[in-house]
Write a protein that holds these residues in place. Structure first.
Motif, PDB file in Angstrom:
ATOM      1  N   GLU A  43      58.714  48.497 143.893  1.00 35.31           N
ATOM      2  CA  GLU A  43      58.355  48.211 145.288  1.00 35.31           C
ATOM      3  C   GLU A  43      57.937  46.764 145.488  1.00 35.31           C
ATOM      4  OE1 GLU A  43      55.095  50.822 145.989  1.00 35.31           O
ATOM      5  OE2 GLU A  43      56.377  52.386 146.818  1.00 35.31           O
ATOM      6  N   ASP A  44      57.169  46.256 144.526  1.00 36.01           N
ATOM      7  CA  ASP A  44      56.608  44.923 144.663  1.00 36.01           C
ATOM      8  C   ASP A  44      56.356  44.358 143.270  1.00 36.01           C
ATOM      9  OD1 ASP A  44      54.766  42.706 145.109  1.00 36.01           O
ATOM     10  OD2 ASP A  44      54.493  43.521 147.122  1.00 36.01           O
ATOM     11  N   ASP A  45      56.572  43.059 143.106  1.00 31.71           N
ATOM     12  CA  ASP A  45      56.347  42.475 141.790  1.00 31.71           C
ATOM     13  C   ASP A  45      54.866  42.435 141.418  1.00 31.71           C
ATOM     14  OD1 ASP A  45      55.761  40.477 143.590  1.00 31.71           O
ATOM     15  OD2 ASP A  45      57.055  38.982 142.671  1.00 31.71           O
ATOM     16  N   ASP A  70      61.151  38.419 141.942  1.00 31.13           N
ATOM     17  CA  ASP A  70      61.440  38.679 143.357  1.00 31.13           C
ATOM     18  C   ASP A  70      62.822  39.298 143.533  1.00 31.13           C
ATOM     19  OD1 ASP A  70      58.979  37.751 144.137  1.00 31.13           O
ATOM     20  OD2 ASP A  70      59.702  35.864 144.987  1.00 31.13           O
ATOM     21  N   ARG A  99      53.324  44.999 140.927  1.00 33.23           N
ATOM     22  CA  ARG A  99      53.225  46.128 139.985  1.00 33.23           C
ATOM     23  C   ARG A  99      53.437  45.699 138.533  1.00 33.23           C
ATOM     24  NH1 ARG A  99      52.510  51.006 142.106  1.00 33.23           N
ATOM     25  NH2 ARG A  99      53.189  51.384 144.226  1.00 33.23           N
ATOM     26  N   LYS A 129      62.782  42.941 142.782  1.00 33.57           N
ATOM     27  CA  LYS A 129      62.251  43.686 143.935  1.00 33.57           C
ATOM     28  C   LYS A 129      63.372  43.908 144.956  1.00 33.57           C
ATOM     29  CE  LYS A 129      59.140  43.327 147.829  1.00 33.57           C
ATOM     30  NZ  LYS A 129      58.209  42.476 148.563  1.00 33.57           N
TER      31      LYS A 129
END
Length: 165
Positions: free
Chosen positions: A105-107, A96, A109, A99
């Protein structure tokens, strides 16, 4: 082209606790007092790495496709390796924070994670060594006589195939 990232974050790795539903229907996160300091340390390390590598804000997030992450946590020996904090909760907090540091952009991914928790020592002070790169190359997952099994990630899907030798 695969982009890579590696940084050592000094500080006390802090776990991110579970989430529970509050009395008013809101989500509450159980977290210790050390979590904000750990998140900020990871975030600062990301931005320092961007500065050192002349990565401008317009080029962030740095990793835009599927991501492979390696995190080696080093915690104080007095806590003990077989005791809390749990590796999964340390990882959740760090992913987190990455990110927040605009590594991705987002974990969600993150397609691969290689994790380790060891005692801190003179060579590895308390903190975490973090590596990450875009993951789009086939990764061998099993080998047999004359066959290599590969797994390939493309746009969040897994495709299995066999390649003969």
């Amino acid at each position: 082209m695969s982009r890579g990232f590696s940084v050592y974050v000094e500080g006390r790795p802090a776990p991110q606790g579970s989430k529970k539903l509050g009395a008013q229907g809101q989500m509450l996160e159980q977290a210790g007092a050390a979590l904000p300091a750990w998140r900020n340390a990871v975030k600062r390390a990301c931005f320092q790495w961007y500065h050192d590598h002349e990565i401008t804000p317009g080029r962030l997030p740095l990793l835009r496709g599927p991501v492979s992450v390696g995190i080696s946590f080093y915690i104080t020996a007095r806590v003990g390796i077989n005791y809390p904090p749990d590796l999964d909760k340390l990882t959740r907090a760090t992913l987190d924070a990455l990110k927040m540091g605009r590594l991705y952009e987002d974990d969600a991914r993150v397609r691969r994670a290689y994790l380790m928790k060891d005692p801190a020592d003179a060579e590895h002070p308390m903190g975490a060594f973090i590596t990450a790169h875009e993951w789009a190359e086939p990764v061998p997952i099993a080998r047999g006589p004359g066959v290599t099994r590969l797994v390939v990630a493309r746009l969040g899907r897994r495709t299995y195939g066999e390649v003969g030798t």
